[in-house]
Design a protein around this motif. Sequence first.
Motif, PDB file in Angstrom:
ATOM      1  N   MET A   1      58.170 -54.360  29.598  1.00 53.79           N
ATOM      2  CA  MET A   1      57.859 -53.358  28.577  1.00 53.79           C
ATOM      3  C   MET A   1      56.673 -53.835  27.751  1.00 53.79           C
ATOM      4  SD  MET A   1      58.562 -50.426  27.188  1.00 53.79           S
ATOM      5  CE  MET A   1      60.193 -50.063  27.817  1.00 53.79           C
ATOM      6  N   PHE A   2      55.683 -52.948  27.571  1.00 52.45           N
ATOM      7  CA  PHE A   2      54.503 -53.289  26.788  1.00 52.45           C
ATOM      8  C   PHE A   2      54.791 -53.072  25.306  1.00 52.45           C
ATOM      9  CE2 PHE A   2      52.537 -52.734  30.870  1.00 52.45           C
ATOM     10  CZ  PHE A   2      51.445 -53.585  30.849  1.00 52.45           C
ATOM     11  N   SER A   3      54.356 -53.993  24.484  1.00 51.91           N
ATOM     12  CA  SER A   3      54.413 -53.780  23.044  1.00 51.91           C
ATOM     13  C   SER A   3      53.258 -52.889  22.631  1.00 51.91           C
ATOM     14  CB  SER A   3      54.333 -55.120  22.311  1.00 51.91           C
ATOM     15  OG  SER A   3      53.103 -55.775  22.601  1.00 51.91           O
ATOM     16  N   SER A   4      53.366 -52.307  21.443  1.00 47.59           N
ATOM     17  CA  SER A   4      52.302 -51.442  20.944  1.00 47.59           C
ATOM     18  C   SER A   4      51.050 -52.264  20.677  1.00 47.59           C
ATOM     19  CB  SER A   4      52.759 -50.755  19.656  1.00 47.59           C
ATOM     20  OG  SER A   4      51.760 -49.908  19.153  1.00 47.59           O
ATOM     21  N   PRO A   5      49.862 -51.763  21.060  1.00 47.80           N
ATOM     22  CA  PRO A   5      48.627 -52.496  20.767  1.00 47.80           C
ATOM     23  C   PRO A   5      48.490 -52.753  19.268  1.00 47.80           C
ATOM     24  CG  PRO A   5      48.191 -50.649  22.240  1.00 47.80           C
ATOM     25  CD  PRO A   5      49.598 -50.484  21.755  1.00 47.80           C
ATOM     26  N   THR A   6      47.959 -53.888  18.917  1.00 44.25           N
ATOM     27  CA  THR A   6      47.791 -54.258  17.512  1.00 44.25           C
ATOM     28  C   THR A   6      46.326 -54.123  17.124  1.00 44.25           C
ATOM     29  OG1 THR A   6      49.628 -55.818  17.643  1.00 44.25           O
ATOM     30  CG2 THR A   6      48.095 -56.075  15.808  1.00 44.25           C
ATOM     31  N   PHE A   7      46.059 -53.217  16.184  1.00 46.07           N
ATOM     32  CA  PHE A   7      44.703 -53.013  15.685  1.00 46.07           C
ATOM     33  C   PHE A   7      44.632 -53.444  14.227  1.00 46.07           C
ATOM     34  CE2 PHE A   7      45.016 -49.846  19.115  1.00 46.07           C
ATOM     35  CZ  PHE A   7      43.864 -50.109  19.820  1.00 46.07           C
ATOM     36  N   VAL A 122      40.937 -44.358  24.295  1.00 42.45           N
ATOM     37  CA  VAL A 122      39.914 -44.460  23.261  1.00 42.45           C
ATOM     38  C   VAL A 122      38.696 -43.678  23.747  1.00 42.45           C
ATOM     39  CG1 VAL A 122      40.721 -46.693  22.405  1.00 42.45           C
ATOM     40  CG2 VAL A 122      38.975 -46.623  24.193  1.00 42.45           C
ATOM     41  N   HIS A 123      37.753 -43.459  22.851  1.00 41.48           N
ATOM     42  CA  HIS A 123      36.579 -42.692  23.282  1.00 41.48           C
ATOM     43  C   HIS A 123      35.589 -43.543  24.053  1.00 41.48           C
ATOM     44  CE1 HIS A 123      33.476 -39.741  23.567  1.00 41.48           C
ATOM     45  NE2 HIS A 123      32.615 -40.528  22.937  1.00 41.48           N
ATOM     46  N   GLY A 124      35.154 -44.643  23.455  1.00 42.65           N
ATOM     47  CA  GLY A 124      34.096 -45.443  24.063  1.00 42.65           C
ATOM     48  C   GLY A 124      34.616 -46.507  25.014  1.00 42.65           C
ATOM     49  N   GLY A 125      35.451 -47.391  24.504  1.00 43.90           N
ATOM     50  CA  GLY A 125      35.976 -48.458  25.339  1.00 43.90           C
ATOM     51  C   GLY A 125      36.446 -49.610  24.493  1.00 43.90           C
ATOM     52  N   VAL A 126      36.701 -50.723  25.152  1.00 41.11           N
ATOM     53  CA  VAL A 126      37.100 -51.946  24.469  1.00 41.11           C
ATOM     54  C   VAL A 126      36.198 -53.071  24.947  1.00 41.11           C
ATOM     55  CG1 VAL A 126      39.484 -51.189  24.202  1.00 41.11           C
ATOM     56  CG2 VAL A 126      38.849 -52.538  26.205  1.00 41.11           C
ATOM     57  N   ASP A 127      36.024 -54.047  24.088  1.00 33.63           N
ATOM     58  CA  ASP A 127      35.192 -55.202  24.417  1.00 33.63           C
ATOM     59  C   ASP A 127      36.101 -56.312  24.944  1.00 33.63           C
ATOM     60  OD1 ASP A 127      33.574 -57.472  24.486  1.00 33.63           O
ATOM     61  OD2 ASP A 127      32.438 -56.868  22.710  1.00 33.63           O
ATOM     62  N   PRO A 128      36.009 -56.651  26.230  1.00 28.21           N
ATOM     63  CA  PRO A 128      36.917 -57.657  26.795  1.00 28.21           C
ATOM     64  C   PRO A 128      36.706 -59.054  26.244  1.00 28.21           C
ATOM     65  CG  PRO A 128      35.219 -57.081  28.389  1.00 28.21           C
ATOM     66  CD  PRO A 128      35.066 -56.124  27.237  1.00 28.21           C
ATOM     67  N   ARG A 129      35.653 -59.240  25.450  1.00 30.38           N
ATOM     68  CA  ARG A 129      35.365 -60.569  24.915  1.00 30.38           C
ATOM     69  C   ARG A 129      36.128 -60.868  23.628  1.00 30.38           C
ATOM     70  NH1 ARG A 129      28.997 -59.353  25.126  1.00 30.38           N
ATOM     71  NH2 ARG A 129      29.872 -57.590  23.951  1.00 30.38           N
ATOM     72  N   LYS A 130      36.879 -59.877  23.103  1.00 31.00           N
ATOM     73  CA  LYS A 130      37.621 -60.113  21.864  1.00 31.00           C
ATOM     74  C   LYS A 130      38.927 -59.326  21.872  1.00 31.00           C
ATOM     75  CE  LYS A 130      34.995 -56.622  19.234  1.00 31.00           C
ATOM     76  NZ  LYS A 130      34.082 -56.428  18.077  1.00 31.00           N
ATOM     77  N   PRO A 131      39.905 -59.751  21.095  1.00 32.13           N
ATOM     78  CA  PRO A 131      41.195 -59.052  21.079  1.00 32.13           C
ATOM     79  C   PRO A 131      41.100 -57.696  20.403  1.00 32.13           C
ATOM     80  CG  PRO A 131      41.165 -60.816  19.442  1.00 32.13           C
ATOM     81  CD  PRO A 131      39.904 -60.962  20.240  1.00 32.13           C
ATOM     82  N   LEU A 132      42.080 -56.831  20.701  1.00 25.89           N
ATOM     83  CA  LEU A 132      42.088 -55.503  20.093  1.00 25.89           C
ATOM     84  C   LEU A 132      42.145 -55.583  18.574  1.00 25.89           C
ATOM     85  CD1 LEU A 132      44.474 -53.426  22.402  1.00 25.89           C
ATOM     86  CD2 LEU A 132      41.991 -53.193  22.176  1.00 25.89           C
ATOM     87  N   SER A 133      42.817 -56.586  18.056  1.00 28.08           N
ATOM     88  CA  SER A 133      42.955 -56.714  16.605  1.00 28.08           C
ATOM     89  C   SER A 133      41.622 -56.912  15.895  1.00 28.08           C
ATOM     90  CB  SER A 133      43.895 -57.886  16.269  1.00 28.08           C
ATOM     91  OG  SER A 133      43.383 -59.101  16.792  1.00 28.08           O
ATOM     92  N   GLU A 134      40.574 -57.275  16.651  1.00 32.56           N
ATOM     93  CA  GLU A 134      39.253 -57.459  16.054  1.00 32.56           C
ATOM     94  C   GLU A 134      38.332 -56.267  16.303  1.00 32.56           C
ATOM     95  OE1 GLU A 134      37.573 -61.167  17.289  1.00 32.56           O
ATOM     96  OE2 GLU A 134      39.318 -62.340  16.636  1.00 32.56           O
ATOM     97  N   HIS A 135      38.849 -55.212  16.927  1.00 31.43           N
ATOM     98  CA  HIS A 135      38.036 -54.024  17.194  1.00 31.43           C
ATOM     99  C   HIS A 135      37.987 -53.115  15.967  1.00 31.43           C
ATOM    100  CE1 HIS A 135      38.239 -55.280  21.355  1.00 31.43           C
ATOM    101  NE2 HIS A 135      37.514 -54.249  21.742  1.00 31.43           N
ATOM    102  N   SER A 136      36.806 -52.647  15.649  1.00 36.25           N
ATOM    103  CA  SER A 136      36.624 -51.665  14.582  1.00 36.25           C
ATOM    104  C   SER A 136      36.703 -50.255  15.170  1.00 36.25           C
ATOM    105  CB  SER A 136      35.263 -51.863  13.914  1.00 36.25           C
ATOM    106  OG  SER A 136      34.217 -51.574  14.847  1.00 36.25           O
ATOM    107  N   ILE A 137      36.730 -49.269  14.305  1.00 36.74           N
ATOM    108  CA  ILE A 137      36.664 -47.876  14.767  1.00 36.74           C
ATOM    109  C   ILE A 137      35.393 -47.661  15.574  1.00 36.74           C
ATOM    110  CG2 ILE A 137      36.416 -45.473  14.030  1.00 36.74           C
ATOM    111  CD1 ILE A 137      38.189 -46.120  11.643  1.00 36.74           C
ATOM    112  N   ASP A 138      34.277 -48.195  15.081  1.00 39.91           N
ATOM    113  CA  ASP A 138      33.007 -48.041  15.800  1.00 39.91           C
ATOM    114  C   ASP A 138      33.069 -48.670  17.188  1.00 39.91           C
ATOM    115  OD1 ASP A 138      30.068 -47.289  15.719  1.00 39.91           O
ATOM    116  OD2 ASP A 138      29.925 -49.440  16.115  1.00 39.91           O
TER     117      ASP A 138
END
Length: 229
Positions: A1-7, A122-138
């Motif tokens: 079971m996957f936990s909810s992504p942490t932003f 998401v609209h654009g994507g995710v940066d695989p070089r950093k965790p989701l918790s460090e992603h901004s809205i932009d």
Amino acid sequence: MFSSPTFDDGVPHERIDADEWEDIYVVGDVHGCLPELESLLDDLAPSNDDLVVFVGDLIRKGPDSIGVVELVRENDNFRSVRGNNEQKLLDGGVELDEFGEAEIEYVRSLPAAISWDGALVVHGGVDPRKPLSEHSIDDLETTRSLDPDGSYDRPFWFEEYDGPRRVFFGHTVLERPVEQEWAVGLDTGCVYGGTLTAYEYRADEFVTKPSQRTGKNRSEDSIVTPRTH
């Protein structure tokens, strides 16, 4: 079971319980192309027990942004993340004269991410070089190339990303949908004369409708041909 992504606390995120829905459809960038969206929905024929999720950029460039937003807003089983074009509207970078306060507030209410089980929209994507918790809205709205010199220079984020969640995204205009283990790309350039694409989640298949217009001009070097895997 996957936990909810942490932003980060500043990133609005909607968690979906997939078990509450008989089927789930994810739809690519509409950009005001209402007839194509209506035709696609006729083919999908979602019931009230099905969920339809949009990857953002419901608006701008096409002829009927207000019609698209009204259609999505008026259906309780329709959801959308916020795209960079919705963000431009909220930030005052663009104006849509036909939008009143109700439409603006609806756009403002859109999350930057929607997730269920092992899926993330998401609209654009995710940066695989950093965790989701460090992603901004932009980050979530505009990530495309990992090359700092150009937004349409390889490598693209989805060519380097290896999970753990399968990410459904738009923003990058594609010659055909991206279908990889960890990434599904759905912006097939309807507003540019391409197609409008949906992904049927449980059946694991694409449904497309051709554009009904010649489309806005777009240079060939900003339409991505996905690599085969």
